[in-house]
Design a protein around this motif. Structure first.
Motif, mmCIF file in Angstrom:
data_model
loop_
_atom_site.group_PDB
_atom_site.id
_atom_site.type_symbol
_atom_site.label_atom_id
_atom_site.label_comp_id
_atom_site.label_asym_id
_atom_site.label_seq_id
_atom_site.Cartn_x
_atom_site.Cartn_y
_atom_site.Cartn_z
ATOM 1 N N TYR A 167 -38.237 -75.576 -16.170
ATOM 2 C CA TYR A 167 -37.761 -76.799 -15.494
ATOM 3 C C TYR A 167 -38.919 -77.511 -14.778
ATOM 4 O O TYR A 167 -38.932 -78.741 -14.703
ATOM 5 N N GLN A 168 -39.882 -76.743 -14.257
ATOM 6 C CA GLN A 168 -41.057 -77.389 -13.630
ATOM 7 C C GLN A 168 -41.758 -78.272 -14.658
ATOM 8 O O GLN A 168 -42.141 -79.395 -14.365
ATOM 9 N N LYS A 187 -40.484 -79.588 -17.319
ATOM 10 C CA LYS A 187 -39.624 -80.727 -17.684
ATOM 11 C C LYS A 187 -39.817 -81.852 -16.654
ATOM 12 O O LYS A 187 -40.108 -82.985 -17.008
ATOM 13 N N VAL A 188 -39.706 -81.494 -15.388
ATOM 14 C CA VAL A 188 -39.795 -82.517 -14.339
ATOM 15 C C VAL A 188 -41.230 -83.031 -14.212
ATOM 16 O O VAL A 188 -41.460 -84.205 -13.941
ATOM 17 N N ARG A 235 -43.219 -83.402 -16.643
ATOM 18 C CA ARG A 235 -43.345 -84.229 -17.863
ATOM 19 C C ARG A 235 -44.508 -83.871 -18.779
ATOM 20 O O ARG A 235 -44.372 -83.879 -19.987
ATOM 21 N N SER A 242 -31.694 -75.639 -11.494
ATOM 22 C CA SER A 242 -30.903 -76.726 -12.088
ATOM 23 C C SER A 242 -29.711 -77.060 -11.202
ATOM 24 O O SER A 242 -29.443 -76.372 -10.221
#
Ligand code: IMP
Length: 428
Positions: A136-137, A139-140, A142, A242
């Motif tokens: 998730y890191q 993903k955020v 980018r 999440s």
């Protein structure tokens, strides 16, 4: 009733899988919108037991379409393993299982980063070690995120990994404690192999789901983890990465919030938590204590990691907080049978924080740690309740316990579970 959400109101493991299984038959789609293979959903059908960590519980029903939404993080080897296990157990899995092309991919370097970060005593969260947070890191952040759809484009994937992996190796080495290093081309070859398996399942799921709603289909959303592990509203930093509250549905599936017309909050009749973090009603009362008794009878060991779960009394302060944030219409009270045989039970109705009585939930871990529970004592029952099928079959004390919880939360009870099997359910 186009879309319903089943959401846990505690720290996860509330037995959501059983309610999703019961409701699944009435829905055309079952959708996961958050988390990854850190979830543990157990479904019991007679003498058959299915433990899923990444796939939606709906996958057990071939006539229902099961969707892994874009808000989920996918570890392809786990996806393949769960599908193959189901197939070898006689469950047909094919076009009924769909994965969003925009779900993010977990790579072994995510797990390695988590392992190294968790090895640091002070920074330890007590995670499941499945690479969830680091994925998730990315993903955020980018720059380093890779979506599942990108695995289907070999040239592009190789370029991406040749850019990402050297950075990852430097980041991992900076932990300075025997970090593994990864080879971009080897990783690419490995993931291209997984992509072959994934390919028939990958789709534009926001379109699929919105078209389904337009065609009058019913969707059931299955939250992973519990609301107290929500990244924004949970007990940060001892949370997952999440949005486990229903607020995660819109970003995590592409289905607008207004389509969700029913939210069912799932609560255990007591409280559990795995991993670190404050737990005001925890029963840390030794091997002969009530905590250990509940843990043993309730088989409170993690589905994913096998870790013993921490056990405590029902915390109505926390449940009121999450029931409000999740905007639940009704609640389900699970594992009530586990409390049979206890002379008296306790319900936490307030906290004492720095000498002051409070009835709201301070979600900051550093304040929650200082909270002492204010406990109300209610009578227990000695009868076995696993054969009860109506509220009237329950002993008066068990009915009063259910009523007390519902009364404090101001919510109607939709289900009371008195055993793991789907038949062991009271629908008041
Ligand atoms: P992670 O999700 O693996 O990053 O772990 C973060 C925290 O959430 C840890 O305390 C885990 O034990 C907890 N957690 C993650 N998934 C679940 C779940 O499905 N049930 C209960 N706890 C969970």
């Amino acid at each position: 009733m186009p879309a319903t959400c089943v959401v846990g109101l505690q720290w996860g493991d509330e037995a959501k899988g059983k309610i999703v299984d019961i409701l699944g038959d009435k829905h055309d789609f079952v959708v996961r919108y958050n988390g990854g293979a850190n979830a543990g959903h157990t479904v019991v059908w007679g003498d058959r037991k299915f433990a899923l960590s990444l796939l939606p519980t709906g996958v057990l029903k071939p006539h229902v379409k099961s969707v892994i939404g874009n808000g989920v993080v996918v570890y392809p080897p786990r996806f393949i393993e769960e599908v193959e296990k189901l197939r070898s157990g006689g469950v047909s899995v094919g076009a009924n299982l769909v994965v969003s092309e925009h779900a993010h991919t977990i790579f072994p370097y995510h797990m390695e980063e988590e392992r190294l970060a968790e090895a640091d005593g002070d920074g330890k969260i007590g995670t499941t070690g499945r690479g969830i947070g680091p994925c998730y890191q990315d993903k955020v952040g980018r720059r380093f995120g890779v979506r599942v759809g990108e695995l289907l484009h070999p040239k592009h994937l190789r370029e991406r990994l040749n850019y990402i992996v050297p950075f990852k190796n430097r980041i991992l080495a900076a932990f300075g404690i025997g970090a593994k290093a990864f080879d971009a081309n080897q990783l690419c070859d490995e993931y291209l192999g997984y992509a072959e398996f994934l390919k028939p399942h990958v789709a534009d799921t926001p379109k699929l789901l919105n078209d389904a709603l337009a065609a009058g289909k019913n969707i059931l959303f299955e939250a992973a983890q519990g609301s107290l592990l929500d990244i924004d509203h949970g007990t940060f930093p001892y949370v997952t990465s999440s949005s486990s509250l229903p607020s995660g549905i819109w970003p995590g599936s592409g289905v607008p919030a207004r389509a969700v017309s029913r939210i069912i909050g799932i609560l255990k009749a007591y409280t559990t938590r795995v991993g670190r973090g404050p737990f005001p009603t925890e029963l840390d009362d030794g091997p002969d204590g009530i905590g250990n008794r509940i843990r043993t009878i309730g088989r409170e060991f993690g589905t994913v990691t096998g870790r013993p779960r921490r056990v405590g009394w029902f915390d109505a302060v926390a449940a009121r907080y999450t029931a409000t944030l999740a905007d639940v219409d009704v609640i389900s009270i699970m594992l009530l049978d586990v409390l049979s045989g206890l002379k008296e039970l306790k319900i936490c109705t307030a906290y004492e924080l720095d000498g002051e009585r409070i009835t709201h939930f301070p979600s900051d871990s550093f304040r929650l740690e200082r909270c002492k529970p204010v406990l109300e004592t209610v009578p227990g029952w000695s009868e076995d309740i696993t054969t009860a099928r109506k509220l009237a079959d329950l002993p008066a004390a068990a009915r009063n316990y259910v009523d007390r919880i519902a009364g404090i939360l101001g919510k109607k009870v939709a289900f009371v579970s008195v055993g793991p099997d789907r038949d062991q359910t009271i629908v008041p």
